[in-house]
Design an enzyme around this catalytic site. Structure first.
Site, mmCIF file in Angstrom:
data_model
loop_
_atom_site.group_PDB
_atom_site.id
_atom_site.type_symbol
_atom_site.label_atom_id
_atom_site.label_comp_id
_atom_site.label_asym_id
_atom_site.label_seq_id
_atom_site.Cartn_x
_atom_site.Cartn_y
_atom_site.Cartn_z
ATOM 1 N N LYS A 13 0.827 -1.213 0.000
ATOM 2 C CA LYS A 13 0.000 0.000 0.000
ATOM 3 C C LYS A 13 0.862 1.265 0.000
ATOM 4 O O LYS A 13 0.647 2.178 -0.777
ATOM 5 C CB LYS A 13 -0.941 0.024 1.226
ATOM 6 N N ARG A 84 -10.276 0.641 8.003
ATOM 7 C CA ARG A 84 -9.796 -0.706 8.329
ATOM 8 C C ARG A 84 -10.887 -1.588 8.903
ATOM 9 O O ARG A 84 -10.631 -2.730 9.254
ATOM 10 C CB ARG A 84 -8.712 -0.643 9.376
ATOM 11 N N ARG A 123 11.862 -5.237 5.005
ATOM 12 C CA ARG A 123 11.572 -3.805 4.843
ATOM 13 C C ARG A 123 12.490 -2.945 5.721
ATOM 14 O O ARG A 123 12.765 -3.272 6.872
ATOM 15 C CB ARG A 123 10.112 -3.516 5.215
ATOM 16 N N ARG A 167 -0.906 -8.913 12.843
ATOM 17 C CA ARG A 167 -1.526 -7.887 11.999
ATOM 18 C C ARG A 167 -2.347 -8.540 10.883
ATOM 19 O O ARG A 167 -3.388 -8.023 10.474
ATOM 20 C CB ARG A 167 -0.441 -6.962 11.423
HETATM 21 P P1 AP5 Z 1 4.800 -1.458 1.912
HETATM 22 O O1 AP5 Z 1 4.470 -0.670 0.697
HETATM 23 O O2 AP5 Z 1 5.447 -0.748 3.056
HETATM 24 O O3 AP5 Z 1 3.527 -2.323 2.385
HETATM 25 P P2 AP5 Z 1 2.197 -1.898 3.137
HETATM 26 O O4 AP5 Z 1 1.057 -2.611 2.527
HETATM 27 O O5 AP5 Z 1 2.109 -0.399 3.208
HETATM 28 O O6 AP5 Z 1 2.502 -2.555 4.544
HETATM 29 P P3 AP5 Z 1 2.318 -1.984 5.992
HETATM 30 O O7 AP5 Z 1 3.041 -2.965 6.884
HETATM 31 O O8 AP5 Z 1 2.780 -0.558 6.109
HETATM 32 O O9 AP5 Z 1 0.792 -2.045 6.179
HETATM 33 P P4 AP5 Z 1 -0.002 -2.106 7.465
HETATM 34 O O10 AP5 Z 1 -1.360 -1.873 6.975
HETATM 35 O O11 AP5 Z 1 0.192 -3.317 8.301
HETATM 36 O O12 AP5 Z 1 0.663 -0.938 8.372
HETATM 37 P P5 AP5 Z 1 0.291 0.584 8.620
HETATM 38 O O13 AP5 Z 1 1.553 1.343 8.661
HETATM 39 O O14 AP5 Z 1 -0.778 1.056 7.713
HETATM 40 O O15 AP5 Z 1 5.745 -2.660 1.439
HETATM 41 C C1 AP5 Z 1 6.265 -3.610 2.362
HETATM 42 C C2 AP5 Z 1 7.670 -4.050 1.892
HETATM 43 O O16 AP5 Z 1 7.559 -4.748 0.650
HETATM 44 C C3 AP5 Z 1 8.643 -2.885 1.616
HETATM 45 O O17 AP5 Z 1 9.922 -3.277 1.999
HETATM 46 C C4 AP5 Z 1 8.562 -2.670 0.095
HETATM 47 O O18 AP5 Z 1 9.787 -2.188 -0.388
HETATM 48 C C5 AP5 Z 1 8.279 -4.091 -0.400
HETATM 49 N N1 AP5 Z 1 7.381 -4.120 -1.563
HETATM 50 C C6 AP5 Z 1 6.241 -3.391 -1.748
HETATM 51 N N2 AP5 Z 1 5.648 -3.735 -2.896
HETATM 52 C C7 AP5 Z 1 6.424 -4.708 -3.444
HETATM 53 C C8 AP5 Z 1 6.334 -5.490 -4.647
HETATM 54 N N3 AP5 Z 1 5.310 -5.338 -5.482
HETATM 55 N N4 AP5 Z 1 7.292 -6.415 -4.887
HETATM 56 C C9 AP5 Z 1 8.312 -6.593 -4.016
HETATM 57 N N5 AP5 Z 1 8.474 -5.885 -2.868
HETATM 58 C C10 AP5 Z 1 7.532 -4.961 -2.595
HETATM 59 O O19 AP5 Z 1 -0.347 0.515 10.084
HETATM 60 C C11 AP5 Z 1 0.438 0.221 11.206
HETATM 61 C C12 AP5 Z 1 -0.408 0.215 12.454
HETATM 62 O O20 AP5 Z 1 -1.024 1.505 12.640
HETATM 63 C C13 AP5 Z 1 -1.586 -0.760 12.505
HETATM 64 O O21 AP5 Z 1 -1.178 -2.054 12.895
HETATM 65 C C14 AP5 Z 1 -2.497 -0.085 13.529
HETATM 66 O O22 AP5 Z 1 -2.049 -0.291 14.843
HETATM 67 C C15 AP5 Z 1 -2.323 1.396 13.212
HETATM 68 N N6 AP5 Z 1 -3.331 1.884 12.239
HETATM 69 C C16 AP5 Z 1 -3.075 2.381 10.989
HETATM 70 N N7 AP5 Z 1 -4.217 2.727 10.372
HETATM 71 C C17 AP5 Z 1 -5.224 2.468 11.248
HETATM 72 C C18 AP5 Z 1 -6.651 2.576 11.179
HETATM 73 N N8 AP5 Z 1 -7.296 3.058 10.095
HETATM 74 N N9 AP5 Z 1 -7.369 2.174 12.263
HETATM 75 C C19 AP5 Z 1 -6.761 1.713 13.369
HETATM 76 N N10 AP5 Z 1 -5.427 1.560 13.495
HETATM 77 C C20 AP5 Z 1 -4.656 1.933 12.442
#
Ligand code: AP5
Length: 220
Positions: A13, A84, A123, A167
């Site tokens: 994402k 979410r 990552r 997660r």
């Molecule tokens: P990346 O692009 O960083 O992946 P992502 O889907 O953004 O993964 P996240 O771990 O950030 O998502 P998440 O939803 O768990 O965490 P968030 O920060 O939103 O890519 C991952 C890796 O893969 C990178 O190294 C990249 O280089 C590589 N990559 C990407 N695409 C690739 C491809 N096509 N091929 C190869 N490699 C690739 O949330 C964190 C926490 O915040 C949650 O757990 C929660 O506690 C809180 N939170 C956030 N939003 C809310 C909400 N709306 N409500 C409640 N709590 C929330």
């Protein structure tokens, strides 16, 4: 263009939100980054949310809604990491109505769990500017250093395998039902996110082009 990016942890994402924001010249609203910034600055909000984030569980909806209401100020956005759960999706509808905004599409990045876990274990993120890298798929030019700002690359607290699995459980239970919610509205565009980041972006563009034939989704 007003978009939502939906997907499990590690689906890409953050990576695709950056491409979308640059290509379509829209604002990216990345909930995880906003919350991490609060934690980094040790604000009162940061102190509250860090406990939830460390455990890999969702931050309470009322806190999230306050943040979104503040950030969602005009048309031309991609929301990453929000909504979410169903309650957040319903609250988003209310906010959009209040602000006379509408959603153009919901992109669902569908990824295999093992692939996502492998991505998250490699990552690295820039402590300074938040740029995302992967030690194999997207390495920086100089190990441990951000290409863009020279900041130090770090491992996110919630990227330990045990927390990543947690997660994913949260995603399945809370976020997955949003797929049928947005399918009903015919707004859902599913993309195979197991491919390379460039291929995934091409698929997103293709899906948006055919979906938005009657709208101006032409990008640059
Ligand atoms: P990346 O692009 O960083 O992946 P992502 O889907 O953004 O993964 P996240 O771990 O950030 O998502 P998440 O939803 O768990 O965490 P968030 O920060 O939103 O890519 C991952 C890796 O893969 C990178 O190294 C990249 O280089 C590589 N990559 C990407 N695409 C690739 C491809 N096509 N091929 C190869 N490699 C690739 O949330 C964190 C926490 O915040 C949650 O757990 C929660 O506690 C809180 N939170 C956030 N939003 C809310 C909400 N709306 N409500 C409640 N709590 C929330």
């Amino acid at each position: 263009m007003n978009l939502i990016l939906l997907g499990a942890p590690g689906s890409g994402k953050g990576t695709e939100a950056k491409f979308l924001a640059e290509y379509y010249k829209i604002k990216k609203i990345v909930l995880g980054d906003i919350l991490r910034e609060e934690v980094k600055n040790n604000t009162s909000l940061g102190k509250i949310v860090s406990e939830y984030m460390k455990k890999g569980i969702l931050v309470p909806d009322d806190i999230i809604m306050k943040v979104v209401r503040e950030k969602l100020d005009s048309a031309g956005f991609v929301l990453d990491g929000f909504p979410r759960n169903l309650a957040q999706a319903e609250m988003l509808e209310e906010i959009l109505k209040e602000k006379a905004l509408s959603l153009d599409g919901v992109i669902y990045l569908k990824v295999n769990e093992e692939k996502a876990v492998e991505r998250l274990s490699g990552r690295r993120v820039c402590k300074n500017c938040g740029a995302i890298y992967h030690i194999v798929n997207m390495p920086p030019q100089k190990e441990g250093i951000c290409d863009k700002c020279g900041g130090k690359l770090i491992i996110r607290d919630d990227d330990r395998e045990e927390t990543v699995r947690k997660r994913w459980q949260v995603f399945r239970r809370e976020t997955f039902p949003l797929i049928s919610y947005y399918l009903k509205d015919s707004k859902l565009l599913e993309v195979d996110a197991n491919k390379s980041k460039e291929e995934v972006f091409l698929e997103i563009k293709k899906a948006l082009d055919s979906y938005g034939k009657d709208k101006d989704f032409s990008g640059n």
